[in-house]
Design a protein around this motif. Structure first.
Motif, short mmCIF file in Angstrom:
data_model
loop_
_atom_site.label_atom_id
_atom_site.label_comp_id
_atom_site.label_asym_id
_atom_site.label_seq_id
_atom_site.Cartn_x
_atom_site.Cartn_y
_atom_site.Cartn_z
N ALA A 178 -1.45 -0.94 10.55
CA ALA A 178 -2.58 -0.01 10.56
C ALA A 178 -2.22 1.35 9.95
O ALA A 178 -3.11 2.10 9.55
N ARG A 179 -0.92 1.66 9.85
CA ARG A 179 -0.50 2.94 9.27
C ARG A 179 -0.43 2.89 7.74
O ARG A 179 -0.16 3.90 7.11
N ALA A 180 -0.65 1.72 7.16
CA ALA A 180 -0.52 1.55 5.70
C ALA A 180 -1.84 1.11 5.09
O ALA A 180 -2.62 0.39 5.71
N THR A 181 -2.07 1.56 3.87
CA THR A 181 -3.20 1.10 3.06
C THR A 181 -2.66 0.81 1.67
O THR A 181 -1.98 1.65 1.07
N PHE A 182 -2.96 -0.38 1.16
CA PHE A 182 -2.59 -0.74 -0.20
C PHE A 182 -3.85 -0.74 -1.05
O PHE A 182 -4.88 -1.29 -0.65
N LEU A 183 -3.76 -0.14 -2.22
CA LEU A 183 -4.83 -0.17 -3.21
C LEU A 183 -4.35 -0.99 -4.39
O LEU A 183 -3.21 -0.81 -4.84
N LEU A 184 -5.20 -1.88 -4.88
CA LEU A 184 -4.86 -2.73 -6.01
C LEU A 184 -5.70 -2.36 -7.22
O LEU A 184 -6.89 -2.07 -7.09
N SER A 185 -5.08 -2.42 -8.40
CA SER A 185 -5.79 -2.27 -9.66
C SER A 185 -6.00 -3.69 -10.19
O SER A 185 -5.04 -4.37 -10.54
N ILE A 186 -7.26 -4.11 -10.22
CA ILE A 186 -7.61 -5.47 -10.59
C ILE A 186 -8.28 -5.46 -11.97
O ILE A 186 -9.25 -4.74 -12.18
N GLY A 187 -7.76 -6.30 -12.86
CA GLY A 187 -8.28 -6.36 -14.21
C GLY A 187 -9.11 -7.59 -14.48
O GLY A 187 -9.39 -8.38 -13.58
N PRO A 188 -9.47 -7.75 -15.73
CA PRO A 188 -10.22 -8.94 -16.14
C PRO A 188 -9.46 -10.20 -15.71
O PRO A 188 -8.24 -10.25 -15.76
N ALA A 217 -0.82 0.77 -5.23
CA ALA A 217 -0.30 1.93 -4.52
C ALA A 217 -0.27 1.59 -3.04
O ALA A 217 -1.11 0.84 -2.55
N LYS A 218 0.71 2.16 -2.35
CA LYS A 218 0.79 2.03 -0.90
C LYS A 218 0.81 3.42 -0.30
O LYS A 218 1.67 4.23 -0.62
N LEU A 219 -0.17 3.69 0.54
CA LEU A 219 -0.20 4.94 1.30
C LEU A 219 0.29 4.66 2.71
O LEU A 219 -0.04 3.61 3.28
N ARG A 220 1.05 5.59 3.24
CA ARG A 220 1.63 5.39 4.57
C ARG A 220 1.40 6.64 5.41
O ARG A 220 1.73 7.75 5.00
N ARG A 221 0.83 6.42 6.58
CA ARG A 221 0.59 7.49 7.54
C ARG A 221 1.82 7.56 8.43
O ARG A 221 1.99 6.73 9.31
N ASN A 222 2.67 8.51 8.15
CA ASN A 222 3.95 8.62 8.81
C ASN A 222 4.29 10.10 8.92
O ASN A 222 3.65 10.94 8.28
N GLU A 264 1.70 10.00 2.91
CA GLU A 264 2.67 9.66 1.87
C GLU A 264 2.12 8.58 0.93
O GLU A 264 1.54 7.60 1.38
N ILE A 265 2.34 8.78 -0.36
CA ILE A 265 2.19 7.68 -1.32
C ILE A 265 3.59 7.09 -1.41
O ILE A 265 4.47 7.63 -2.06
N GLN A 266 3.79 5.99 -0.71
CA GLN A 266 5.12 5.39 -0.63
C GLN A 266 5.46 4.61 -1.89
O GLN A 266 6.62 4.55 -2.28
N ARG A 267 4.46 4.01 -2.50
CA ARG A 267 4.68 3.26 -3.75
C ARG A 267 3.47 3.46 -4.64
O ARG A 267 2.33 3.49 -4.18
N THR A 306 -2.42 17.41 2.58
CA THR A 306 -1.32 17.29 1.64
C THR A 306 -1.00 15.81 1.41
O THR A 306 -1.03 15.02 2.35
N VAL A 307 -0.66 15.49 0.17
CA VAL A 307 -0.14 14.17 -0.18
C VAL A 307 1.28 14.40 -0.66
O VAL A 307 1.54 15.34 -1.40
N TRP A 308 2.20 13.55 -0.21
CA TRP A 308 3.59 13.69 -0.62
C TRP A 308 4.14 12.34 -1.04
O TRP A 308 3.57 11.29 -0.74
N LEU A 309 5.23 12.39 -1.78
CA LEU A 309 5.87 11.17 -2.25
C LEU A 309 7.33 11.45 -2.57
O LEU A 309 7.74 12.59 -2.70
N GLY A 310 8.10 10.39 -2.69
CA GLY A 310 9.48 10.48 -3.13
C GLY A 310 9.61 9.79 -4.47
O GLY A 310 8.98 8.75 -4.71
#
Length: 175
Positions: free
Chosen positions: A60-70, A78-83, A96-99, A130-134
């Motif tokens: 539940a702390r993570a959300t993945f977004l996919l880029s879907i093509g033809p 992308a993977k967002l993480r609530r941490n 965090e944008i973890q990936r 704020t959005v952060w990433l490594g």
């Protein structure tokens, strides 16, 4: 830039396709000549199984977004993480944008920018300030992309990659 790719939230049914893309983009971004192949393969084996990705999709702390093509091709994610954020962001409501990865053959088509904008929109919708990433200090292309999208360095930490200790920059953006 308008693309033929759509962004959608991943579900556990996407675990196999997401695992395959995760493995491919990890090899593209961090494999030879950047790191020894055996180091990358060991990390992949430890991190990217279908079961592991399915568990991350169920978190539940993570959300993945996919880029879907033809043809329903999964070309980026992308993977967002609530941490808890790093100490440099103490007291800020941050996510965090973890990936954030796009397949090499799709780079330059606006997918990364579309994924980033979707991440920032999700952060705003959820009330984050704020959005952060490594990002690996030697990943110049990624650093340039993040700077172009308004991120600024705010610190660094060590990341253990197999038997190597590598340095990641932390970057942040106010939303």
């Amino acid at each position: 830039m308008k693309t033929d790719f759509q962004i959608r939230t991943a579900t556990p049914d996407d675990a196999a396709a997401l695992t395959e893309l995760s493995i491919r983009t990890m090899r593209e971004a961090f494999g030879p000549p950047h790191n020894p192949a055996e180091l990358v393969e060991a990390y992949i084996e430890e991190t990217f199984s279908v079961d592991q990705i399915r568990q991350e999709l169920l978190d539940a702390r993570a959300t993945f977004l996919l880029s879907i093509g033809p043809g329903q091709e999964v070309a980026g994610y992308a993977k967002l993480r609530r941490n808890r954020p790093p100490r440099q962001l103490k007291g800020q409501h941050a996510i965090e944008i973890q990936r954030l990865y796009v397949s090499d053959r799709q780079i330059g088509k606006g997918l990364g920018r579309n994924l980033m904008e979707s991440c920032l929109n999700l952060a705003r919708q959820e009330g984050y300030q704020t959005v952060w990433l490594g990002v690996w200090e030697r990943n110049k292309r990624a650093i340039a992309f993040y700077e172009k999208t308004g991120f600024q360095r705010c610190g660094w930490h060590y990341f253990q990659f197999g038997d190597e200790r590598q340095r990641d920059y932390w970057m942040k953006k106010e939303v």
